[in-house]
Design a protein around this motif. Structure first.
Motif, PDB file in Angstrom:
ATOM      1  N   LEU A  76       0.829  -1.210   0.000  1.00  0.00           N
ATOM      2  CA  LEU A  76       0.000   0.000   0.000  1.00  0.00           C
ATOM      3  C   LEU A  76       0.864   1.261   0.000  1.00  0.00           C
ATOM      4  O   LEU A  76       0.482   2.283  -0.582  1.00  0.00           O
ATOM      5  N   TYR A  77       2.035   1.188   0.616  1.00  0.00           N
ATOM      6  CA  TYR A  77       2.955   2.325   0.606  1.00  0.00           C
ATOM      7  C   TYR A  77       3.371   2.664  -0.827  1.00  0.00           C
ATOM      8  O   TYR A  77       3.416   3.836  -1.226  1.00  0.00           O
ATOM      9  N   PHE A  78       3.674   1.646  -1.606  1.00  0.00           N
ATOM     10  CA  PHE A  78       4.098   1.891  -2.994  1.00  0.00           C
ATOM     11  C   PHE A  78       2.954   2.435  -3.851  1.00  0.00           C
ATOM     12  O   PHE A  78       3.185   3.098  -4.857  1.00  0.00           O
ATOM     13  N   GLN A  79       1.723   2.173  -3.438  1.00  0.00           N
ATOM     14  CA  GLN A  79       0.580   2.717  -4.167  1.00  0.00           C
ATOM     15  C   GLN A  79       0.249   4.139  -3.736  1.00  0.00           C
ATOM     16  O   GLN A  79      -0.143   4.968  -4.562  1.00  0.00           O
TER      17      GLN A  79
ATOM     18  N   LEU B 265      -5.277   6.520   6.566  1.00  0.00           N
ATOM     19  CA  LEU B 265      -6.438   7.172   5.964  1.00  0.00           C
ATOM     20  C   LEU B 265      -6.265   7.321   4.459  1.00  0.00           C
ATOM     21  O   LEU B 265      -7.232   7.238   3.699  1.00  0.00           O
ATOM     22  N   GLY B 266      -5.024   7.534   4.027  1.00  0.00           N
ATOM     23  CA  GLY B 266      -4.742   7.597   2.594  1.00  0.00           C
ATOM     24  C   GLY B 266      -4.942   6.253   1.916  1.00  0.00           C
ATOM     25  O   GLY B 266      -5.416   6.185   0.767  1.00  0.00           O
ATOM     26  N   PHE B 267      -4.593   5.177   2.623  1.00  0.00           N
ATOM     27  CA  PHE B 267      -4.816   3.837   2.070  1.00  0.00           C
ATOM     28  C   PHE B 267      -6.295   3.624   1.741  1.00  0.00           C
ATOM     29  O   PHE B 267      -6.644   2.968   0.758  1.00  0.00           O
ATOM     30  N   GLN B 268      -7.174   4.191   2.569  1.00  0.00           N
ATOM     31  CA  GLN B 268      -8.602   3.969   2.403  1.00  0.00           C
ATOM     32  C   GLN B 268      -9.161   4.658   1.163  1.00  0.00           C
ATOM     33  O   GLN B 268     -10.234   4.288   0.686  1.00  0.00           O
ATOM     34  N   ASN B 269      -8.424   5.624   0.650  1.00  0.00           N
ATOM     35  CA  ASN B 269      -8.899   6.365  -0.528  1.00  0.00           C
ATOM     36  C   ASN B 269      -8.301   5.865  -1.835  1.00  0.00           C
ATOM     37  O   ASN B 269      -8.590   6.419  -2.898  1.00  0.00           O
ATOM     38  N   LEU B 270      -7.456   4.839  -1.759  1.00  0.00           N
ATOM     39  CA  LEU B 270      -6.867   4.288  -2.978  1.00  0.00           C
ATOM     40  C   LEU B 270      -7.916   3.551  -3.803  1.00  0.00           C
ATOM     41  O   LEU B 270      -8.800   2.891  -3.258  1.00  0.00           O
TER      42      LEU B 270
ATOM     43  N   PHE C 259     -10.385  -5.061  11.819  1.00  0.00           N
ATOM     44  CA  PHE C 259     -11.439  -5.178  10.818  1.00  0.00           C
ATOM     45  C   PHE C 259     -11.962  -3.809  10.402  1.00  0.00           C
ATOM     46  O   PHE C 259     -12.114  -3.527   9.208  1.00  0.00           O
ATOM     47  N   VAL C 260     -12.270  -2.955  11.384  1.00  0.00           N
ATOM     48  CA  VAL C 260     -12.883  -1.664  11.059  1.00  0.00           C
ATOM     49  C   VAL C 260     -11.856  -0.612  10.669  1.00  0.00           C
ATOM     50  O   VAL C 260     -12.208   0.392  10.046  1.00  0.00           O
ATOM     51  N   ARG C 261     -10.586  -0.820  11.014  1.00  0.00           N
ATOM     52  CA  ARG C 261      -9.562   0.156  10.662  1.00  0.00           C
ATOM     53  C   ARG C 261      -8.882  -0.169   9.342  1.00  0.00           C
ATOM     54  O   ARG C 261      -8.485   0.725   8.586  1.00  0.00           O
ATOM     55  N   PHE C 262      -8.745  -1.468   9.012  1.00  0.00           N
ATOM     56  CA  PHE C 262      -7.998  -1.867   7.819  1.00  0.00           C
ATOM     57  C   PHE C 262      -8.861  -2.634   6.810  1.00  0.00           C
ATOM     58  O   PHE C 262      -8.978  -2.225   5.654  1.00  0.00           O
ATOM     59  N   ILE C 263      -9.442  -3.755   7.238  1.00  0.00           N
ATOM     60  CA  ILE C 263     -10.082  -4.655   6.284  1.00  0.00           C
ATOM     61  C   ILE C 263     -11.270  -3.999   5.582  1.00  0.00           C
ATOM     62  O   ILE C 263     -11.327  -3.969   4.338  1.00  0.00           O
ATOM     63  N   LEU C 264     -12.216  -3.474   6.332  1.00  0.00           N
ATOM     64  CA  LEU C 264     -13.418  -2.913   5.705  1.00  0.00           C
ATOM     65  C   LEU C 264     -13.129  -1.667   4.880  1.00  0.00           C
ATOM     66  O   LEU C 264     -13.564  -1.584   3.720  1.00  0.00           O
ATOM     67  N   PRO C 265     -12.429  -0.664   5.386  1.00  0.00           N
ATOM     68  CA  PRO C 265     -12.245   0.551   4.587  1.00  0.00           C
ATOM     69  C   PRO C 265     -11.234   0.424   3.461  1.00  0.00           C
ATOM     70  O   PRO C 265     -11.356   1.102   2.442  1.00  0.00           O
ATOM     71  N   ILE C 266     -10.229  -0.453   3.591  1.00  0.00           N
ATOM     72  CA  ILE C 266      -9.171  -0.540   2.574  1.00  0.00           C
ATOM     73  C   ILE C 266      -9.484  -1.606   1.530  1.00  0.00           C
ATOM     74  O   ILE C 266      -9.218  -1.405   0.335  1.00  0.00           O
ATOM     75  N   ALA C 267     -10.029  -2.737   1.940  1.00  0.00           N
ATOM     76  CA  ALA C 267     -10.305  -3.832   0.995  1.00  0.00           C
ATOM     77  C   ALA C 267     -11.756  -4.282   1.071  1.00  0.00           C
ATOM     78  O   ALA C 267     -12.045  -5.471   1.289  1.00  0.00           O
ATOM     79  N   PRO C 268     -12.714  -3.382   0.865  1.00  0.00           N
ATOM     80  CA  PRO C 268     -14.129  -3.771   0.998  1.00  0.00           C
ATOM     81  C   PRO C 268     -14.576  -4.778  -0.053  1.00  0.00           C
ATOM     82  O   PRO C 268     -15.390  -5.663   0.242  1.00  0.00           O
ATOM     83  N   LEU C 269     -14.071  -4.642  -1.280  1.00  0.00           N
ATOM     84  CA  LEU C 269     -14.475  -5.590  -2.333  1.00  0.00           C
ATOM     85  C   LEU C 269     -13.920  -6.980  -2.059  1.00  0.00           C
ATOM     86  O   LEU C 269     -14.594  -7.987  -2.295  1.00  0.00           O
ATOM     87  N   GLY C 270     -12.695  -7.040  -1.573  1.00  0.00           N
ATOM     88  CA  GLY C 270     -12.119  -8.330  -1.202  1.00  0.00           C
ATOM     89  C   GLY C 270     -12.862  -8.954  -0.042  1.00  0.00           C
ATOM     90  O   GLY C 270     -13.140 -10.157  -0.035  1.00  0.00           O
ATOM     91  N   ALA C 271     -13.208  -8.124   0.961  1.00  0.00           N
ATOM     92  CA  ALA C 271     -13.968  -8.627   2.110  1.00  0.00           C
ATOM     93  C   ALA C 271     -15.338  -9.116   1.682  1.00  0.00           C
ATOM     94  O   ALA C 271     -15.830 -10.134   2.169  1.00  0.00           O
ATOM     95  N   SER C 272     -15.963  -8.402   0.748  1.00  0.00           N
ATOM     96  CA  SER C 272     -17.277  -8.800   0.266  1.00  0.00           C
ATOM     97  C   SER C 272     -17.216 -10.124  -0.491  1.00  0.00           C
ATOM     98  O   SER C 272     -18.081 -10.985  -0.335  1.00  0.00           O
ATOM     99  N   ALA C 273     -16.167 -10.283  -1.298  1.00  0.00           N
ATOM    100  CA  ALA C 273     -16.037 -11.508  -2.095  1.00  0.00           C
ATOM    101  C   ALA C 273     -15.912 -12.745  -1.221  1.00  0.00           C
ATOM    102  O   ALA C 273     -16.377 -13.832  -1.587  1.00  0.00           O
ATOM    103  N   TYR C 274     -15.266 -12.594  -0.071  1.00  0.00           N
ATOM    104  CA  TYR C 274     -15.080 -13.735   0.821  1.00  0.00           C
ATOM    105  C   TYR C 274     -15.842 -13.569   2.133  1.00  0.00           C
ATOM    106  O   TYR C 274     -15.493 -14.181   3.142  1.00  0.00           O
TER     107      TYR C 274
ATOM    108  N   GLY D  13     -19.605   7.480   8.796  1.00  0.00           N
ATOM    109  CA  GLY D  13     -18.556   7.746   7.811  1.00  0.00           C
ATOM    110  C   GLY D  13     -18.078   6.488   7.131  1.00  0.00           C
ATOM    111  O   GLY D  13     -17.843   6.482   5.915  1.00  0.00           O
ATOM    112  N   LEU D  14     -17.933   5.406   7.887  1.00  0.00           N
ATOM    113  CA  LEU D  14     -17.497   4.125   7.298  1.00  0.00           C
ATOM    114  C   LEU D  14     -18.574   3.590   6.358  1.00  0.00           C
ATOM    115  O   LEU D  14     -18.248   3.086   5.262  1.00  0.00           O
TER     116      LEU D  14
END
Length: 505
Positions: free
Chosen positions: A187-190, A197-202, A260-275, A496-497
């Protein structure tokens, strides 16, 4: 940059207990001085956390009390702190529980008390750092550093199998966090820095989010712990001293849910939804199967340890429900809000109730040095006040209405109806199992006639133990009958989430 006074409060609540622990360590093995100094630092840390509540704005969804000092502009690493409705309650809970841990070990810890209390104070500061970190590397440093004092607490002051339990705890959690570090570096390289918070907007592709989801899951599932990576917890609880068990159940497990609420849901919601189906399945297995495992335990600590895994299954289920609903095409903000609130309330409530249960077991162990259920029976005849407290916490652990144990589980069950009626029914059935093992424990330990001579000689709780159990009982009742203050603190952050998640689908 935020107001200087606000910055100082948040930094102090992290570094004061760490510095206090080092000072206690330097004082040396002088029990009386060490105890009072440790208690003073624990109380002062709690007092310092109170302005975070008083100055917190429930209407703001972003980070508050923000502090940022650049460590390395080239690497994008900052000493970046901030709290929101998800993190602030856990900082206050951590500072409060640490006071109880110090008081609980007041007369019990006779072997190197300066090292024991110092470990808990340092652990307190590191855990506060986890909840306050906005920079990914800072979070990871605190996340890893907290393993050291916890490893020592179990390995030095634990029971006969303490070394094996400490190593198991360390290896499980350390290996899982390696995947977390890999995700943070990617995520740093992206993003160009480590701002969470920046990770969540990628804008990340779904395929990328899928592997990020599993990387985060590897780091946080062990902490919860989720089935099937839960096997380290019962042995850690059994071998840990009472204070170690209290911190493990009340705070350490919550770091996994917080992830979960700080990383998984806001940063990878589509991945979390898929699984999401996988998390739902594992959560239901934990809730039902682990409750059955708790029912057949002979060791009181093991029973409560397994019950913790079962109760934390409600947390993972609650937190995955919003993306599971969105992935299924259901846009129901009210149900998503109820799920997130249920998960948060369950974590806070479990922190209080599990602390009470482990302290109760500690009271019994201090008197006859046994955790075996068969060694008790009829305790209420010789310890009536203690028996009342034990029954109360057992009922709260069963989810009795009027206690905090009911709120989070009830909200989660209601939210799960919007996802699947069958899942909701299965989860609701767990309340019967929870009542079964708590009532079975109470019947064999507290009620009935005295069958062992040593139980007749047991003295009721003293003033110190009265304070420990009484303060927790008051909070369990208060949160059970009046959850609005805590729910309101989280409301804007949850909104907000939900807004962020709905924008991703």
């Amino acid at each position: 940059m935020a107001d200087t006074m606000q910055i100082s409060w948040l930094s102090l609540v992290i570094w004061l207990p760490i510095i206090g622990g080092l000072i206690v360590l330097a004082v040396g093995n002088e029990p009386t001085r060490v105890r009072w100094m440790s208690l003073a630092f624990a109380i002062l840390s709690f007092i310092i956390s109170l302005p975070l509540i008083l100055g917190f704005s429930p209407d703001a969804s972003g980070m508050q009390f923000v502090e940022q000092i650049v460590w390395s502009s080239e690497l994008g690493i900052s000493y970046h702190l901030g709290i929101d409705g998800f993190s602030m309650p856990f900082i206050v809970l951590t500072t409060f529980v640490t006071i109880l841990v110090v008081i609980a070990g007041w007369e019990i810890i006779k072997d190197r008390p300066h090292q024991y209390f110092a470990a808990f104070l340092i652990l307190e500061g590191l855990m506060n750092g986890i909840f306050a970190s906005v920079d990914g590397i800072l979070f990871y440093v605190f996340f890893e550093a907290m393993l050291i004092p916890m490893f020592l607490i179990i390995g030095v002051w634990g029971g006969p199998g303490r070394i094996t339990a400490a190593l198991k705890f360390f290896l499980y959690t350390f290996l899982g966090s390696i995947f977390l570090l890999v995700a943070l570096i990617y995520l740093y390289f992206q993003a160009g820095d480590f701002n969470i918070l920046g990770f969540q907007n990628l804008e990340l592709a779904e395929s990328t989010q899928k592997w990020l989801f599993f990387a985060f899951l590897a780091g946080f599932a062990v902490k919860v712990p989720m089935f099937p990576v839960h096997t380290w917890l019962p042995s850690a609880h059994v071998e840990a001293p009472t204070g170690g068990s209290v911190i493990l159940a009340a705070i350490t497990l919550k770091i996994g849910g917080y992830g979960f609420v700080r990383f998984i849901l806001p940063i990878a919601p589509l991945g979390a939804s898929a699984y999401s189906w996988l998390i739902v399945a594992l959560s239901v297995i934990a809730i039902l199967y682990i409750a059955l495992v708790a029912l057949v335990q002979r060791d009181m600590k093991k029973m409560i340890a397994y019950s913790s895994i079962s109760h934390m299954g409600f947390v993972t289920l609650a937190f995955i429900l919003p993306v599971a609903m969105l992935g299924g095409g259901s846009l129901d903000p009210e149900a998503m809000q109820m799920a997130l609130q249920g998960g948060m309330m369950q974590m806070i409530s479990h922190g209080l109730i599990s602390s009470g249960m482990f302290l109760c077991i500690g009271v019994l162990y201090d008197r006859i040095h046994s955790r075996e259920i068969a060694d008790y029976g009829g305790v209420i005849n010789s310890m009536p006040i203690f028996g009342a407290f034990f029954i109360f916490f057992a009922m709260a652990n069963s989810g009795l209405p009027g206690t905090s144990g009911f709120i989070g589980e009830f909200w989660t069950i209601l939210a799960s109806f919007h996802y699947s009626v069958y899942i909701a029914i299965l989860v609701a059935l767990s309340l019967i199992l929870s009542a079964a093992y708590n009532l079975w424990l109470t019947k064999r330990v507290i009620l009935g006639d005295i069958v062992h001579d040593h139980v007749k000689q047991m003295k009721d709780i003293n003033g110190r133990e009265w304070f420990l159990l009484g303060s927790l009982a008051v909070l369990v009742i208060l949160l059970g009958v009046w959850p609005d203050p805590i729910a309101n603190l989280m409301q804007s952050t949850i909104d907000g989430l939900i807004t962020h998640l709905t924008g991703q689908f």
